[in-house]
Design a protein around this motif. Structure first.
Motif, PDB file in Angstrom:
ATOM      1  N   ASP A   1      -1.451  11.972  -6.486  1.00  0.00           N
ATOM      2  CA  ASP A   1      -0.403  11.754  -6.583  1.00  0.00           C
ATOM      3  C   ASP A   1       0.531  10.569  -5.580  1.00  0.00           C
ATOM      4  O   ASP A   1       1.472  10.531  -5.924  1.00  0.00           O
ATOM      5  N   SER A   2      -0.325  10.310  -4.850  1.00  0.00           N
ATOM      6  CA  SER A   2       0.622   8.974  -3.770  1.00  0.00           C
ATOM      7  C   SER A   2       0.476   7.683  -3.903  1.00  0.00           C
ATOM      8  O   SER A   2       1.046   7.199  -4.004  1.00  0.00           O
ATOM      9  N   GLY A   3      -0.044   7.407  -5.767  1.00  0.00           N
ATOM     10  CA  GLY A   3      -0.369   5.865  -6.223  1.00  0.00           C
ATOM     11  C   GLY A   3      -1.273   5.354  -5.524  1.00  0.00           C
ATOM     12  O   GLY A   3      -1.495   4.535  -5.742  1.00  0.00           O
TER      13      GLY A   3
ATOM     14  N   VAL B   1       1.234  -1.150   0.113  1.00  0.00           N
ATOM     15  CA  VAL B   1      -0.087   0.004   0.182  1.00  0.00           C
ATOM     16  C   VAL B   1       0.968   1.346   0.177  1.00  0.00           C
ATOM     17  O   VAL B   1       1.802   1.102   0.779  1.00  0.00           O
ATOM     18  N   PRO B   2       0.691   1.838  -1.039  1.00  0.00           N
ATOM     19  CA  PRO B   2       1.554   3.320  -0.832  1.00  0.00           C
ATOM     20  C   PRO B   2       1.175   3.884   0.823  1.00  0.00           C
ATOM     21  O   PRO B   2       0.447   3.558   1.155  1.00  0.00           O
ATOM     22  N   PRO B   3       2.631   5.054   0.346  1.00  0.00           N
ATOM     23  CA  PRO B   3       2.740   5.531   2.367  1.00  0.00           C
ATOM     24  C   PRO B   3       1.762   6.696   2.179  1.00  0.00           C
ATOM     25  O   PRO B   3       0.771   7.487   1.332  1.00  0.00           O
ATOM     26  N   ASP B   4       0.901   6.677   3.500  1.00  0.00           N
ATOM     27  CA  ASP B   4      -0.156   7.557   3.399  1.00  0.00           C
ATOM     28  C   ASP B   4       0.723   8.820   5.029  1.00  0.00           C
ATOM     29  O   ASP B   4       1.019   8.413   5.721  1.00  0.00           O
ATOM     30  N   ALA B   5      -0.570   9.550   4.931  1.00  0.00           N
ATOM     31  CA  ALA B   5      -0.129  10.429   5.992  1.00  0.00           C
ATOM     32  C   ALA B   5      -0.494  10.101   6.938  1.00  0.00           C
ATOM     33  O   ALA B   5       0.076  10.700   8.178  1.00  0.00           O
ATOM     34  N   ASP B   6      -1.182   9.694   7.744  1.00  0.00           N
ATOM     35  CA  ASP B   6      -1.556   8.591   8.697  1.00  0.00           C
ATOM     36  C   ASP B   6      -1.066   8.121   9.614  1.00  0.00           C
ATOM     37  O   ASP B   6      -0.399   7.927  10.870  1.00  0.00           O
ATOM     38  N   SER B   7       0.105   7.049   8.888  1.00  0.00           N
ATOM     39  CA  SER B   7       1.331   5.608   8.737  1.00  0.00           C
ATOM     40  C   SER B   7       2.055   6.473   9.105  1.00  0.00           C
ATOM     41  O   SER B   7       3.061   6.293  10.361  1.00  0.00           O
ATOM     42  N   THR B   8       2.326   7.436   8.727  1.00  0.00           N
ATOM     43  CA  THR B   8       4.213   8.637   8.584  1.00  0.00           C
ATOM     44  C   THR B   8       3.832   9.527  10.004  1.00  0.00           C
ATOM     45  O   THR B   8       4.520   9.103  10.791  1.00  0.00           O
ATOM     46  N   ALA B   9       2.233   9.584  10.093  1.00  0.00           N
ATOM     47  CA  ALA B   9       1.974  10.052  11.409  1.00  0.00           C
ATOM     48  C   ALA B   9       2.722   9.596  12.603  1.00  0.00           C
ATOM     49  O   ALA B   9       3.477   9.933  13.897  1.00  0.00           O
ATOM     50  N   TRP B  10       1.693   8.168  12.848  1.00  0.00           N
ATOM     51  CA  TRP B  10       2.627   7.425  13.783  1.00  0.00           C
ATOM     52  C   TRP B  10       3.833   6.618  13.905  1.00  0.00           C
ATOM     53  O   TRP B  10       4.243   6.650  14.930  1.00  0.00           O
ATOM     54  N   CYS B  11       4.462   6.307  13.083  1.00  0.00           N
ATOM     55  CA  CYS B  11       5.570   6.762  12.471  1.00  0.00           C
ATOM     56  C   CYS B  11       6.631   7.292  13.461  1.00  0.00           C
ATOM     57  O   CYS B  11       7.348   6.970  13.970  1.00  0.00           O
TER      58      CYS B  11
END
Lengths: 194, 370
Positions: free
Chosen positions: B132-134, B85-95
Motif C-alpha cells: 500500500d506504499s503507492g 517516488v513514494p517513500p520507502d524503508a531504506d531511504s527513511t532509515a538513512w534519513c
C-alpha cells in the motif's frame, strides 16, 4: 555436523486452516520417494566432498557438510526449463530433476548446495563440473555466462578467454575449459522498470 | 606501527575527499544513481550526511543538507528515493540516521517516520516497500504484476533500519532482529544484498550494527568473514566488483571497513594493503570513481540471483545503476579511512553477540529419520 545427514528438513504446505487462520493440517511438499532420492544424493555428495580435490576450500566443504541438514528442501515446479533453484536456505527440486539419472540428480543437488552456501552461478557451475565431470555434470548454458561476467565467484576466478577456472588461491579446477569459454561479449540495452 | 607521516597522509586523503563532496553539493543536496524514476537526491543526500556528519564537512553544508532532508519528508510518513517516488524503508532509515540528533526533525515527526519504517518490518526483516506504499501506482504496474521482490524483507534494508534504531539495538526486540540477520551469513562468509552488487554493503552494515549494539560478532562467524575477505582480496590489496580483477573503490572501501571492525582478530597486513589500494585510487580532485554498484531487480524478483541478465545504463528493472561522480564511493572511502584510523581503540572488550534465536512462525518444517 553429520555427513551424510541423518535428518533433513522438508517444506510443508498447509492444506487445512482453522477459523482463526492458523494451519491445522499440513503435508510435505516431497513424496517419500523424493525424500529417499534426496537422502541417496546427500550420501553421494558427502563422499564426493571427501574425494573431490577441494584443497584450501575448508569453509566451502564445512558448509556443504552442514548444508545437507540446514537446507529446507522443497519439491515443486518452477518456470520454464528450470530443474532446481535455491532461495536463501531453501532448495526447490522439480519433478524434472527427480526424473534425471541418479548421477545427474546428485550433481543437481550438489550445484544447488553450493548456491545455498552463498556461491554464485560461477561457483556452482565450476564445482559441479570439477567434481562431477563426466559423472552427472552438464556444461554451462548461454544464460550462465552473463552471470559469470557480472557476479564472478566467491571461491573461484574465471578466465573467459581460455575457459580456465581457478580457486582464489590459484588451484586449477578440472573443468572442461572449452565449455567455459565465454561465447559472447557483454550485452547491454533493453529493459524497462520490469 | 603507522608513522606520523602515514597518519598525515590519511588525514589529507579524507580532507580531500570531503572537499570533493563539499564541491559536489548543490542547493543543499547531492545527486546520484540515475534510474527511470529520476536521479536520486533525497536518499543520496541522506547517505552522504549519515556518513560524513562526524567528519570535516563544512557545518553550513551539513545544515543545508539536513534542512533539505527535513523538508523532503512525506507528510505523516517517511522519505523516498527522490522526486515523486513514494517513500520507502531504506531511504527513511538513512534519513533518520542523517537527521539523528538534529533539531531539524522534531520528536513528533521523527516518531511518524519511525512508525512508517516499522510498518515495513516482519519477524524476517525489513522490506523496502509495502503493497500500500503507492509504488504500484508509481510504476504503473497492473494488479496482476507481482511486487513480491520489492515487498519482501531485504537484508541490506534490515541492517539499515537497525542502524536507524528501528527497532532499537538496545532493546531485546532489536537484538533478536540483529541475531536473525547475523544468522543469514552465507557459507561464503558474507551477507548478501538485494539492491547491491556483491555482498560487502550488507556485510559492512551488519558489522556496524553489531558494534552499535555493543557487541562483537560470534567468533566463528567473525573468523569466517575474515577468511572470506582474505580470499577475495586482489593482489594490489583492493577488492573487485563482480568478476573484475581490478580494484573498485566502493567495494574496497567496504572491505577496508570490514577489516577494521575485525581488527581484534588480526589481519593487519591485509587491512593495510586494502588501505593502500584505496588511497592509490583517489582522483586528483579528491574523489573516487563510481561504478555500476547498485542494481534494481524487477519488482517480482525475490532473489536477484535468479535474474538471467542485467543491463547497464537503461535504469529500469533488472539493471545495474551507476554511482555517478563516485558520490557513494567517495563517501565510503572517507568513512573507511576514518574507521581504519580508529582501529587501535575499536572493539576492545566487547562481548560476542549470541543467543536470541527464536523459532520463526510460519515455517512448518519436519525432521525425518533416515
Amino acid at each position: 555436523m553429520s555427513c551424510p545427514a541423518q535428518t533433513i528438513r522438508i517444506r510443508t504446505r498447509c492444506v487445512e486452516t482453522a477459523w482463526h487462520g492458523g494451519c491445522v493440517s499440513s503435508v510435505r511438499t516431497c513424496s517419500q520417494a523424493q525424500i529417499d532420492a534426496i537422502f541417496v544424493a546427500l550420501d553421494g555428495i558427502c563422499a564426493k566432498i571427501d574425494s573431490c580435490d577441494l584443497r584450501g576450500l575448508n569453509d566451502l566443504k564445512d558448509c556443504l557438510r552442514n548444508t545437507s541438514e540446514n537446507v529446507v528442501w522443497k519439491c515443486g515446479t518452477l518456470g520454464d526449463s528450470i530443474v532446481a533453484q535455491t532461495s536463501g536456505n531453501e532448495i526447490t527440486l522439480t519433478p524434472s530433476a527427480f526424473g534425471s539419472t541418479t548421477s545427474r540428480f546428485e550433481a543437481i543437488v550438489f550445484h544447488e548446495m553450493v548456491h545455498a552456501c552463498g556461491g554464485t552461478e560461477l561457483d556452482s557451475e565450476a564445482f559441479e563440473n570439477h567434481c562431477y565431470r563426466g559423472a552427472g555434470a552438464t556444461a554451462p548454458t548461454s544464460d550462465d555466462f552473463p552471470k559469470f561476467r557480472d557476479d564472478g565467484g566467491r571461491w573461484v576466478n574465471w578466465n573467459g578467454s581460455t575457459g580456465s577456472v581457478t580457486t582464489k588461491d590459484g588451484q586449477t579446477l578440472n573443468v572442461n575449459t572449452a565449455a567455459f569459454v565465454d561465447p559472447s561479449p557483454p550485452s547491454g540495452g533493453g529493459g524497462g522498470w520490469f | 606501527m603507522a608513522g606520523s607521516s602515514d597518519k598525515l597522509s590519511w588525514v589529507r586523503a579524507v580532507r580531500r575527499g570531503v572537499a570533493c563532496l563539499d564541491r559536489a553539493q548543490q542547493e543543499g543536496h547531492w545527486r546520484g544513481f540515475p534510474t527511470l524514476a529520476g536521479i536520486s537526491n533525497v536518499w543520496v543526500t541522506a547517505f552522504v550526511v549519515a556518513h560524513l556528519r562526524q567528519l570535516a564537512l563544512r557545518i553550513s553544508r551539513l545544515a543545508q543538507a539536513r534542512a533539505y532532508l527535513a523538508a523532503a519528508r512525506w507528510p505523516g510518513s517517511g522519505w523516498s528515493y527522490g522526486g515523486d517516488v513514494p517513500p520507502d524503508a531504506d531511504s527513511t532509515a538513512w534519513c533518520l540516521m542523517a537527521l539523528r540528533g538534529s533539531r531539524q526533525l522534531p520528536p513528533s515527526k521523527s516518531r511518524e517516520a519511525r512508525d512508517f519504517l516499522a510498518s515495513h518490518q516482519s519477524e524476517h526483516g525489513t522490506a523496502t516497500y509495502t503493497e500500500d506504499s503507492g509504488i504500484r501506482r508509481y510504476i504503473a504496474a497492473s494488479p496482476s504484476v507481482s511486487l513480491a521482490g520489492w515487498t519482501t524483507h531485504h537484508p541490506d534494508v534490515t541492517a539499515a533500519a537497525l542502524l536507524a534504531g528501528v527497532p532499537s539495538l538496545r532493546s531485546r526486540q532489536g537484538l533478536m532482529a540483529l541475531s536473525r540477520l547475523i544468522a543469514q551469513q552465507t557459507g561464503a562468509g558474507f551477507w548478501d544484498a538485494y539492491w547491491w552488487r556483491g555482498p560487502l554493503y550488507t556485510t559492512t552494515l551488519v558489522l556496524r550494527a553489531v558494534g552499535s549494539a555493543g557487541y562483537r560478532l560470534p567468533r566463528q562467524q567473525a573468523a569466517g568473514l575474515l577468511a572470506a575477505l582474505e580470499r577475495e582480496q586482489l593482489a594490489d590489496g583492493g577488492f573487485g566488483l563482480g568478476a573484475s580483477l581490478e580494484s573498485d573503490p566502493f567495494t574496497t572501501a567496504l572491505a577496508l571497513e570490514c577489516y577494521s571492525h575485525l581488527a581484534y582478530l588480526g589481519g593487519k597486513e591485509r587491512r593495510r594493503a586494502a588501505l593502500q589500494a584505496l588511497l592509490a585510487h583517489q582522483r586528483e580532485d579528491g574523489g573516487w570513481n563510481g561504478d555500476y554498484v547498485m542494481r534494481i531487480p524487477a519488482p517480482d524478483i525475490v532473489d536477484p540471483r535468479h535474474v538471467s541478465g542485467w543491463s547497464r545504463g537503461t535504469d529500469g528493472g533488472n539493471s545495474y545503476v551507476l554511482d555517478t561522480g563516485g558520490v557513494f564511493a567517495t563517501t565510503l572511502a572517507c568513512h573507511a579511512v576514518t574507521v581504519y584510523q580508529g582501529t587501535a581503540v575499536a572493539l576492545e572488550d566487547k562481548p560476542e553477540l549470541e543467543g536470541f534465536h527464536e523459532p520463526i512462525a510460519n515455517e512448518a518444517l519436519v525432521t525425518l529419520n533416515y
